[in-house]
Design an enzyme around this catalytic site. Structure first.
Site, PDB file in Angstrom:
ATOM      1  N   ASN A  23       1.631   3.015  -2.617  1.00  0.00           N
ATOM      2  CA  ASN A  23       0.980   3.943  -3.547  1.00  0.00           C
ATOM      3  C   ASN A  23      -0.296   4.521  -2.947  1.00  0.00           C
ATOM      4  OD1 ASN A  23       2.310   4.252  -6.324  1.00  0.00           O
ATOM      5  ND2 ASN A  23       2.499   2.044  -5.941  1.00  0.00           N
ATOM      6  N   MET A  70      -3.558  -7.086  -7.300  1.00  0.00           N
ATOM      7  CA  MET A  70      -2.987  -8.101  -8.179  1.00  0.00           C
ATOM      8  C   MET A  70      -4.046  -9.044  -8.756  1.00  0.00           C
ATOM      9  SD  MET A  70      -0.083  -6.992  -8.284  1.00  0.00           S
ATOM     10  CE  MET A  70       1.673  -7.137  -7.973  1.00  0.00           C
ATOM     11  N   GLY A  96       0.774  -1.235   0.000  1.00  0.00           N
ATOM     12  CA  GLY A  96       0.000   0.000   0.000  1.00  0.00           C
ATOM     13  C   GLY A  96       0.806   1.287   0.000  1.00  0.00           C
ATOM     14  N   HIS A 104       1.283   0.625 -13.115  1.00  0.00           N
ATOM     15  CA  HIS A 104       2.046  -0.570 -13.474  1.00  0.00           C
ATOM     16  C   HIS A 104       3.537  -0.233 -13.494  1.00  0.00           C
ATOM     17  CE1 HIS A 104       2.867  -4.474 -15.129  1.00  0.00           C
ATOM     18  NE2 HIS A 104       3.658  -3.898 -16.005  1.00  0.00           N
ATOM     19  N   ASP A 135      -3.416  -4.842 -18.175  1.00  0.00           N
ATOM     20  CA  ASP A 135      -2.529  -3.679 -18.331  1.00  0.00           C
ATOM     21  C   ASP A 135      -2.567  -3.094 -19.750  1.00  0.00           C
ATOM     22  OD1 ASP A 135      -1.666  -4.047 -15.666  1.00  0.00           O
ATOM     23  OD2 ASP A 135      -0.161  -5.494 -16.307  1.00  0.00           O
ATOM     24  N   GLU A 158       6.595   6.134  -9.109  1.00  0.00           N
ATOM     25  CA  GLU A 158       5.178   5.786  -8.936  1.00  0.00           C
ATOM     26  C   GLU A 158       4.518   6.727  -7.929  1.00  0.00           C
ATOM     27  OE1 GLU A 158       4.136   1.637  -8.357  1.00  0.00           O
ATOM     28  OE2 GLU A 158       6.062   0.977  -9.156  1.00  0.00           O
TER      29      GLU A 158
HETATM   30  C1  GAR Z   1       3.812  -1.293  -7.231  1.00  0.00           C
HETATM   31  O1  GAR Z   1       5.133  -1.330  -7.679  1.00  0.00           O
HETATM   32  C2  GAR Z   1       2.859  -1.387  -8.391  1.00  0.00           C
HETATM   33  O2  GAR Z   1       3.291  -0.697  -9.524  1.00  0.00           O
HETATM   34  C3  GAR Z   1       2.835  -2.864  -8.625  1.00  0.00           C
HETATM   35  O3  GAR Z   1       2.826  -3.448  -7.357  1.00  0.00           O
HETATM   36  C4  GAR Z   1       3.474  -2.572  -6.444  1.00  0.00           C
HETATM   37  C5  GAR Z   1       2.539  -2.278  -5.305  1.00  0.00           C
HETATM   38  O4  GAR Z   1       3.203  -1.567  -4.302  1.00  0.00           O
HETATM   39  N1  GAR Z   1       1.698  -3.261  -9.392  1.00  0.00           N
HETATM   40  C6  GAR Z   1       1.707  -4.268 -10.256  1.00  0.00           C
HETATM   41  O5  GAR Z   1       2.695  -4.960 -10.478  1.00  0.00           O
HETATM   42  C7  GAR Z   1       0.404  -4.503 -10.973  1.00  0.00           C
HETATM   43  N2  GAR Z   1       0.569  -5.491 -11.985  1.00  0.00           N
HETATM   44  P1  GAR Z   1       2.389  -0.853  -3.147  1.00  0.00           P
HETATM   45  O6  GAR Z   1       1.424  -1.894  -2.578  1.00  0.00           O
HETATM   46  O7  GAR Z   1       3.423  -0.466  -2.138  1.00  0.00           O
HETATM   47  O8  GAR Z   1       1.664   0.317  -3.736  1.00  0.00           O
END
Ligand code: GAR
Length: 210
Positions: free
Chosen positions: A14, A90, A12, A109, A145, A174
């Site tokens: 992001n 995911m 989490g 992504h 995606d 991100e």
């Molecule tokens: C992030 O790097 C996001 O871009 C990726 O998972 C991570 C989540 O981090 N998403 C994917 O790979 C989607 N296919 P977070 O839970 O710390 O935000």
């Protein structure tokens, strides 16, 4: 303020970046609910710490993926959500969510789409040997995606990178890029035409403001 619902499956960070940008007044939006398909993940804790309703919705408790998604949609609608942000969620999004929130679901992504979609964007970019990678914020469609691209940021891939070091470099971007995309949406400046997203220079009537 734009009402944002976040779907997350893990750490989490992001989600945190979006909440922080909203709280600092940088983005005219507020996260009003967080939903996870995984129990006990840190994303849910971050929401609770911020006083935001946090729900674990268990796919296994439903007869079908469709029923699971309809339950998710119900929670989002009950909170008056106008924009759904996938943040490390995911799971492929299906018809119930897409129909309830047309052009109102964003994803981030960790690769420069359309390269390296899927679950391991950073690992796949590293294995391929690209010299530049990055991250992409896009609207979600029925593909994996594949939806219209809103913003991208590039980072170098270094010779001694591991999946972890590259992922960390991308993650910094991100955390900057996702709040920026939410801001543009909240300002009504995103216009989707076919595959393309145009960013209006001035505040206008964009997606989410019809
Ligand atoms: C992030 O790097 C996001 O871009 C990726 O998972 C991570 C989540 O981090 N998403 C994917 O790979 C989607 N296919 P977070 O839970 O710390 O935000």
């Amino acid at each position: 303020k734009l009402r944002v619902g976040v779907l997350a499956s893990g750490r989490g960070s992001n989600l945190q970046a979006i909440m922080d940008a909203c709280n600092q007044g940088l983005v005219p939006a507020e996260v009003v609910v967080v939903i996870s398909d995984k129990p006990g993940v840190y994303a849910l804790e971050r929401a609770k710490s911020a006083g935001i309703p946090a729900h674990f919705v268990d796919l296994k408790a439903f007869a079908s993926k469709g029923d699971y998604e309809r339950a998710v949609v119900k929670i989002l609608q009950d909170h008056g959500v106008q924009l759904v942000c996938l943040a490390g969620y995911m799971r492929l999004v299906g018809e119930p969510l897409l129909q309830a929130f047309p052009n109102r679901i964003m994803n981030i992504h960790p690769a420069l789409l359309p390269s390296f979609p899927g679950l391991h964007g950073q690992r796949d970019a590293l294995a391929y040997g690209v010299k530049i990678s990055g991250c992409t914020v896009h609207f979600v469609d029925e593909g994996m995606d594949t939806g219209p691209i809103i913003l991208q940021a590039a980072v170098p891939v270094l010779d001694d990178d591991t999946e972890e070091t590259l992922a960390a470099r991308i993650l910094q971007q991100e955390h900057r890029l996702y709040p920026e995309a939410v801001k543009l949406f909240a300002q009504g400046r995103l216009r989707v035409q076919g595959r393309k997203v145009f960013i209006d220079k001035n505040k206008g009537r964009g997606v989410g403001e019809d």
